[in-house]
Design a protein around this motif. Structure first.
Motif, mmCIF file in Angstrom:
data_model
loop_
_atom_site.group_PDB
_atom_site.id
_atom_site.type_symbol
_atom_site.label_atom_id
_atom_site.label_comp_id
_atom_site.label_asym_id
_atom_site.label_seq_id
_atom_site.Cartn_x
_atom_site.Cartn_y
_atom_site.Cartn_z
ATOM 1 N N ARG A 17 0.866 -1.182 0.000
ATOM 2 C CA ARG A 17 0.000 0.000 0.000
ATOM 3 C C ARG A 17 0.903 1.234 0.000
ATOM 4 N NH1 ARG A 17 -5.133 -0.009 2.492
ATOM 5 N NH2 ARG A 17 -4.406 1.743 3.721
ATOM 6 N N PRO A 18 0.361 2.405 -0.263
ATOM 7 C CA PRO A 18 1.179 3.623 -0.155
ATOM 8 C C PRO A 18 1.730 3.788 1.266
ATOM 9 C CG PRO A 18 -0.887 4.082 -1.282
ATOM 10 C CD PRO A 18 -0.990 2.684 -0.727
ATOM 11 N N PRO A 19 2.832 4.494 1.406
ATOM 12 C CA PRO A 19 3.440 4.654 2.733
ATOM 13 C C PRO A 19 2.552 5.439 3.704
ATOM 14 C CG PRO A 19 4.783 5.713 1.018
ATOM 15 C CD PRO A 19 3.566 5.155 0.356
ATOM 16 N N ALA A 20 2.744 5.148 4.981
ATOM 17 C CA ALA A 20 2.122 5.963 6.034
ATOM 18 C C ALA A 20 2.953 7.235 6.173
ATOM 19 C CB ALA A 20 2.098 5.202 7.351
ATOM 20 N N LEU A 64 -1.402 -5.669 8.169
ATOM 21 C CA LEU A 64 -2.452 -4.676 8.354
ATOM 22 C C LEU A 64 -1.931 -3.248 8.240
ATOM 23 C CD1 LEU A 64 -4.212 -6.298 11.427
ATOM 24 C CD2 LEU A 64 -4.989 -6.340 9.048
ATOM 25 N N PRO A 65 -2.753 -2.346 7.689
ATOM 26 C CA PRO A 65 -2.424 -0.925 7.773
ATOM 27 C C PRO A 65 -2.562 -0.467 9.226
ATOM 28 C CG PRO A 65 -4.572 -1.237 6.753
ATOM 29 C CD PRO A 65 -3.992 -2.604 6.968
ATOM 30 N N LEU A 66 -1.895 0.603 9.550
ATOM 31 C CA LEU A 66 -1.921 1.117 10.928
ATOM 32 C C LEU A 66 -3.354 1.298 11.444
ATOM 33 C CD1 LEU A 66 0.926 3.782 10.691
ATOM 34 C CD2 LEU A 66 1.013 1.584 11.901
ATOM 35 N N SER A 67 -4.242 1.737 10.586
ATOM 36 C CA SER A 67 -5.623 2.014 11.010
ATOM 37 C C SER A 67 -6.378 0.765 11.445
ATOM 38 C CB SER A 67 -6.387 2.714 9.889
ATOM 39 O OG SER A 67 -6.482 1.855 8.756
ATOM 40 N N GLU A 68 -5.894 -0.423 11.062
ATOM 41 C CA GLU A 68 -6.593 -1.659 11.400
ATOM 42 C C GLU A 68 -5.940 -2.452 12.528
ATOM 43 O OE1 GLU A 68 -7.871 -4.080 8.094
ATOM 44 O OE2 GLU A 68 -7.904 -2.311 6.796
ATOM 45 N N ILE A 69 -4.792 -2.023 12.996
ATOM 46 C CA ILE A 69 -4.136 -2.725 14.103
ATOM 47 C C ILE A 69 -4.939 -2.458 15.376
ATOM 48 C CG2 ILE A 69 -2.061 -2.818 15.544
ATOM 49 C CD1 ILE A 69 -0.449 -2.180 13.001
ATOM 50 N N GLN A 70 -5.223 -3.536 16.100
ATOM 51 C CA GLN A 70 -5.986 -3.425 17.344
ATOM 52 C C GLN A 70 -5.554 -4.520 18.312
ATOM 53 O OE1 GLN A 70 -10.192 -4.565 17.019
ATOM 54 N NE2 GLN A 70 -9.733 -5.484 15.024
ATOM 55 N N ARG A 71 -6.062 -4.435 19.527
ATOM 56 C CA ARG A 71 -5.774 -5.513 20.479
ATOM 57 C C ARG A 71 -6.250 -6.835 19.894
ATOM 58 N NH1 ARG A 71 -6.945 -2.158 25.631
ATOM 59 N NH2 ARG A 71 -4.790 -1.716 26.229
ATOM 60 N N ALA A 72 -5.419 -7.857 20.056
ATOM 61 C CA ALA A 72 -5.744 -9.175 19.512
ATOM 62 C C ALA A 72 -7.030 -9.714 20.105
ATOM 63 C CB ALA A 72 -4.587 -10.140 19.748
ATOM 64 N N ARG A 73 -7.236 -9.485 21.387
ATOM 65 C CA ARG A 73 -8.449 -10.026 22.019
ATOM 66 C C ARG A 73 -9.706 -9.400 21.435
ATOM 67 N NH1 ARG A 73 -6.961 -7.695 27.996
ATOM 68 N NH2 ARG A 73 -7.731 -5.568 27.760
ATOM 69 N N GLN A 74 -9.610 -8.171 20.967
ATOM 70 C CA GLN A 74 -10.764 -7.544 20.332
ATOM 71 C C GLN A 74 -11.008 -8.144 18.942
ATOM 72 O OE1 GLN A 74 -9.210 -3.549 20.919
ATOM 73 N NE2 GLN A 74 -11.035 -3.048 22.114
ATOM 74 N N ALA A 75 -9.920 -8.351 18.198
ATOM 75 C CA ALA A 75 -10.055 -8.899 16.846
ATOM 76 C C ALA A 75 -10.486 -10.361 16.862
ATOM 77 C CB ALA A 75 -8.735 -8.760 16.096
#
Length: 158
Positions: A17-20, A64-75
């Motif tokens: 994807r394009p860079p952050a 994952l893009p930064l916007s989609e990284i979350q706590r594993a227990r939530q995912a």
């Protein structure tokens, strides 16, 4: 292999994807409360996520893009309770089969976060370490032939 060589390979042979932007990285770090380690920072400044080997929907490895990284227990468990996983476990790679490769941000070694296998049926009871760093993970993933290298009995290509 050095991180810059791995990133060049991602750009040449895979689907980045394009860079952050630095501002996106700062906003991410504020949101999650921890900082990217040097390899992850280099990756996200190079590309804000990618798929390896194939594009979606067929890709197995989706960083994952930064916007989609979350706590594993939530995912994985749709819960933010301690019994559903450590608060320090964060998703990093969606293996597209309800399983994830996760980071443990509470256990850095040598300035790098270890990566763990989070199999949805056994997480959080089992989350074995599969790489000491993102750089190690990325190199093994790129040599995997699109297999989950930590589950394969075949040797990783050199």
């Amino acid at each position: 292999m050095a991180m810059d060589q791995l990133l060049a390979e991602v750009s040449r042979l895979h689907f980045p994807r394009p860079p952050a932007t630095p501002a996106q990285i700062t906003a991410f770090e504020v949101r999650v409360g921890w900082t990217l380690d040097p390899a992850l920072r280099a990756f996200y400044l190079h590309c804000d996520g990618c798929t390896l080997f194939e594009t979606l929907p067929d890709a197995k490895y989706r960083v994952l893009p930064l916007s989609e990284i979350q706590r594993a227990r939530q995912a994985i468990r749709a819960s933010d309770e301690d019994e559903d996983g450590a608060a320090s476990h964060y998703t990093l790679v969606d293996m597209q089969d309800t399983n994830f490769v996760i980071l443990d941000v509470a256990a850095p070694k040598g300035g790098c976060y270890p990566l763990l296998d989070a199999f949805h049926e056994t997480y959080p009871e089992e989350a074995p370490r599969i790489a000491a760093s993102f750089e190690e993970f990325l190199e093994k993933a790129l040599r995997s032939g699109n297999r989950s290298f930590w589950l394969s009995s075949e040797p990783v290509k050199e």
